[in-house]
Design a protein around this motif. Structure first.
Motif, PDB file in Angstrom:
ATOM      1  N   PRO A  73       0.804  -1.226   0.000  1.00  0.00           N
ATOM      2  CA  PRO A  73       0.000   0.000   0.000  1.00  0.00           C
ATOM      3  C   PRO A  73       0.836   1.273   0.000  1.00  0.00           C
ATOM      4  O   PRO A  73       0.444   2.275  -0.596  1.00  0.00           O
ATOM      5  N   ASP A  74       2.003   1.247   0.675  1.00  0.00           N
ATOM      6  CA  ASP A  74       2.822   2.451   0.796  1.00  0.00           C
ATOM      7  C   ASP A  74       4.031   2.444  -0.130  1.00  0.00           C
ATOM      8  O   ASP A  74       4.989   3.200   0.079  1.00  0.00           O
ATOM      9  N   GLY A  75       4.004   1.600  -1.157  1.00  0.00           N
ATOM     10  CA  GLY A  75       5.119   1.509  -2.086  1.00  0.00           C
ATOM     11  C   GLY A  75       5.931   0.252  -1.890  1.00  0.00           C
ATOM     12  O   GLY A  75       5.913  -0.354  -0.818  1.00  0.00           O
ATOM     13  N   GLY A  76       6.643  -0.157  -2.942  1.00  0.00           N
ATOM     14  CA  GLY A  76       7.385  -1.399  -2.894  1.00  0.00           C
ATOM     15  C   GLY A  76       6.465  -2.587  -3.105  1.00  0.00           C
ATOM     16  O   GLY A  76       5.300  -2.452  -3.518  1.00  0.00           O
ATOM     17  N   ASP A  77       6.990  -3.768  -2.813  1.00  0.00           N
ATOM     18  CA  ASP A  77       6.236  -5.008  -2.970  1.00  0.00           C
ATOM     19  C   ASP A  77       6.344  -5.839  -1.708  1.00  0.00           C
ATOM     20  O   ASP A  77       7.410  -5.904  -1.074  1.00  0.00           O
ATOM     21  N   VAL A  78       5.265  -6.510  -1.360  1.00  0.00           N
ATOM     22  CA  VAL A  78       5.234  -7.381  -0.201  1.00  0.00           C
ATOM     23  C   VAL A  78       5.466  -8.817  -0.653  1.00  0.00           C
ATOM     24  O   VAL A  78       4.824  -9.283  -1.602  1.00  0.00           O
ATOM     25  N   LEU A  79       6.379  -9.508   0.024  1.00  0.00           N
ATOM     26  CA  LEU A  79       6.564 -10.937  -0.223  1.00  0.00           C
ATOM     27  C   LEU A  79       5.646 -11.709   0.712  1.00  0.00           C
ATOM     28  O   LEU A  79       5.704 -11.541   1.940  1.00  0.00           O
ATOM     29  N   VAL A  80       4.802 -12.551   0.128  1.00  0.00           N
ATOM     30  CA  VAL A  80       3.914 -13.401   0.905  1.00  0.00           C
ATOM     31  C   VAL A  80       4.403 -14.837   0.770  1.00  0.00           C
ATOM     32  O   VAL A  80       4.577 -15.342  -0.339  1.00  0.00           O
ATOM     33  N   GLU A  81       4.667 -15.485   1.917  1.00  0.00           N
ATOM     34  CA  GLU A  81       5.088 -16.881   1.943  1.00  0.00           C
ATOM     35  C   GLU A  81       4.138 -17.662   2.834  1.00  0.00           C
ATOM     36  O   GLU A  81       3.949 -17.312   4.000  1.00  0.00           O
ATOM     37  N   GLU A  82       3.559 -18.713   2.287  1.00  0.00           N
ATOM     38  CA  GLU A  82       2.682 -19.585   3.070  1.00  0.00           C
ATOM     39  C   GLU A  82       1.591 -18.792   3.790  1.00  0.00           C
ATOM     40  O   GLU A  82       1.207 -19.100   4.910  1.00  0.00           O
ATOM     41  N   GLY A  83       1.100 -17.743   3.134  1.00  0.00           N
ATOM     42  CA  GLY A  83       0.016 -16.956   3.692  1.00  0.00           C
ATOM     43  C   GLY A  83       0.436 -15.897   4.682  1.00  0.00           C
ATOM     44  O   GLY A  83      -0.417 -15.173   5.213  1.00  0.00           O
ATOM     45  N   ALA A  84       1.730 -15.757   4.975  1.00  0.00           N
ATOM     46  CA  ALA A  84       2.218 -14.768   5.936  1.00  0.00           C
ATOM     47  C   ALA A  84       3.141 -13.780   5.226  1.00  0.00           C
ATOM     48  O   ALA A  84       3.817 -14.118   4.249  1.00  0.00           O
ATOM     49  N   VAL A  85       3.177 -12.557   5.732  1.00  0.00           N
ATOM     50  CA  VAL A  85       4.016 -11.512   5.151  1.00  0.00           C
ATOM     51  C   VAL A  85       5.443 -11.650   5.672  1.00  0.00           C
ATOM     52  O   VAL A  85       5.671 -11.621   6.891  1.00  0.00           O
ATOM     53  N   SER A  86       6.405 -11.805   4.742  1.00  0.00           N
ATOM     54  CA  SER A  86       7.810 -11.923   5.129  1.00  0.00           C
ATOM     55  C   SER A  86       8.489 -10.562   5.196  1.00  0.00           C
ATOM     56  O   SER A  86       9.129 -10.218   6.180  1.00  0.00           O
ATOM     57  N   PHE A  87       8.393  -9.781   4.124  1.00  0.00           N
ATOM     58  CA  PHE A  87       9.027  -8.459   4.121  1.00  0.00           C
ATOM     59  C   PHE A  87       8.433  -7.622   2.999  1.00  0.00           C
ATOM     60  O   PHE A  87       7.724  -8.122   2.129  1.00  0.00           O
ATOM     61  N   THR A  88       8.751  -6.322   3.052  1.00  0.00           N
ATOM     62  CA  THR A  88       8.383  -5.380   2.007  1.00  0.00           C
ATOM     63  C   THR A  88       9.652  -4.854   1.372  1.00  0.00           C
ATOM     64  O   THR A  88      10.604  -4.480   2.081  1.00  0.00           O
ATOM     65  N   THR A  89       9.701  -4.841   0.060  1.00  0.00           N
ATOM     66  CA  THR A  89      10.904  -4.375  -0.625  1.00  0.00           C
ATOM     67  C   THR A  89      11.085  -2.875  -0.428  1.00  0.00           C
ATOM     68  O   THR A  89      10.147  -2.131  -0.165  1.00  0.00           O
TER      69      THR A  89
END
Length: 325
Positions: free
Chosen positions: A33-49
């Motif tokens: 939502p605030d820029g970058g991309d979110v990595l989703v693994e196994e349904g959980a958020v790992s990090f935002t680029t």
């Protein structure tokens, strides 16, 4: 005093594209939502680029501002443990070539831990040889290989070659098996990752792994997860609940915990001192987790508050000796 950051990460746009195309429905990027991309693994958020994950010149600027002389760069989860053998090997080569080029550009400031396609041991051994020839100073591995524990017999050819080369290995967490059932959500990076490291290193210790591979050096990420805190409990249950025929090590688990290395990313001075008590001041290494969320001045201040000889060792002396920079 030389400061060496042994736990830092970088990505590449090419790697992200391969993830999107080949990692499947369990692993994907989506716009944040605030820029970058979110990595989703196994349904959980790992990090935002963020831009710092891709821009090496910006990294060097941030290192200068933080007072860090050398950074050891590695890829983070989900590494290249997805896709076909061809895709996984391609992704490993791409990342290793990318950081090797950065190392060539900044030879006094950057080194890297090799990324390997661990789920394909023959290809992993070949990529290890290629990466070492191109300047890799160690290996980064996730705590499980898509659910396969690091002590699995199928991985022995890789460990044997790493041991033969006497390389350090950073054991880094990923979403632990069972993540969807645990509904970790936003707790994944702060709590779930520490469980993953703790389980992986515990398995190694109880399996006699460190005795089988005496020439490699295991670095347990994020201060060893929860292991320094649980050392006494490991010893108790090893003594009281393990039958003699189930014991693969002769000494209590805590003695094996003193044979691994710990990074200093713990955020509590008492935890840092516990890591030093567990492994000795010669086995704790400075790290930041850059460019993931971090308070680098605080991490530096914790180390600087140690006795002077311990500060010098943790800041860089131990890493200079271990990695032979």
């Amino acid at each position: 005093m030389t400061t060496v950051d042994i736990h830092t990460h970088m990505l590449s746009e090419a790697w992200m594209s391969l993830v999107q195309e080949h990692a499947g429905p369990e692993i994907f990027f989506k716009p944040a939502p605030d820029g970058g991309d979110v990595l989703v693994e196994e349904g959980a958020v790992s990090f935002t680029t963020c831009p710092e994950m891709f821009d090496y010149a910006l990294r060097i600027k941030d290192m200068d501002e933080a007072g860090i002389d050398v950074s050891i760069v590695s890829l983070t989860a989900p590494s290249v443990y997805w896709g076909s053998s061809e895709v996984s090997a391609q992704a490993a080569r791409q990342i290793n070539d990318d950081v090797q080029q950065a190392q060539t550009t900044y030879p006094d400031r950057l080194r890297y831990f090799a990324t390997l396609p661990w789920q394909f041991p023959e290809l992993a051994v070949a990529e290890l040889a290629r990466a070492c020839q191109n300047g890799a100073v160690g290996v980064m591995v996730l705590a499980t290989i898509r659910g396969i524990p690091l002590i699995d017999p199928s991985l022995e050819p890789i460990w044997q070659e790493i041991d033969r080369r006497g390389l350090p290995v950073l054991v880094h967490p990923a979403p632990p098996p069972g993540t969807p059932d645990m509904d970790l959500g936003r707790l994944l990076p702060s709590v779930g990752f520490t469980f993953d490291t703790s389980l992986a290193i515990s398995r190694m210790i109880l399996d006699g792994f460190l005795d089988r591979y005496p020439n490699l050096s295991i670095i347990a990420a994020h201060g060893g997860g929860t292991l320094p805190y649980l050392a006494g409990r490991l010893d108790l249950f090893f003594e009281k609940r393990f039958r003699p025929e189930d014991k693969k090590i002769a000494e209590p688990p805590s003695q094996h915990l003193s044979r691994i290395y710990y990074d200093s990313i713990v955020y509590q001075p008492t935890c840092l001192k516990l890591c030093i008590e567990m492994g000795g001041p010669e086995r704790v290494l400075f790290g930041t987790d850059y460019p993931h969320p971090a308070e680098i001045p605080f991490l530096m201040a914790m180390v600087d508050d140690l006795p002077a000889d311990q500060t010098a060792a943790v800041r860089g002396g131990n890493a200079l000796r271990l990695i032979k920079l």
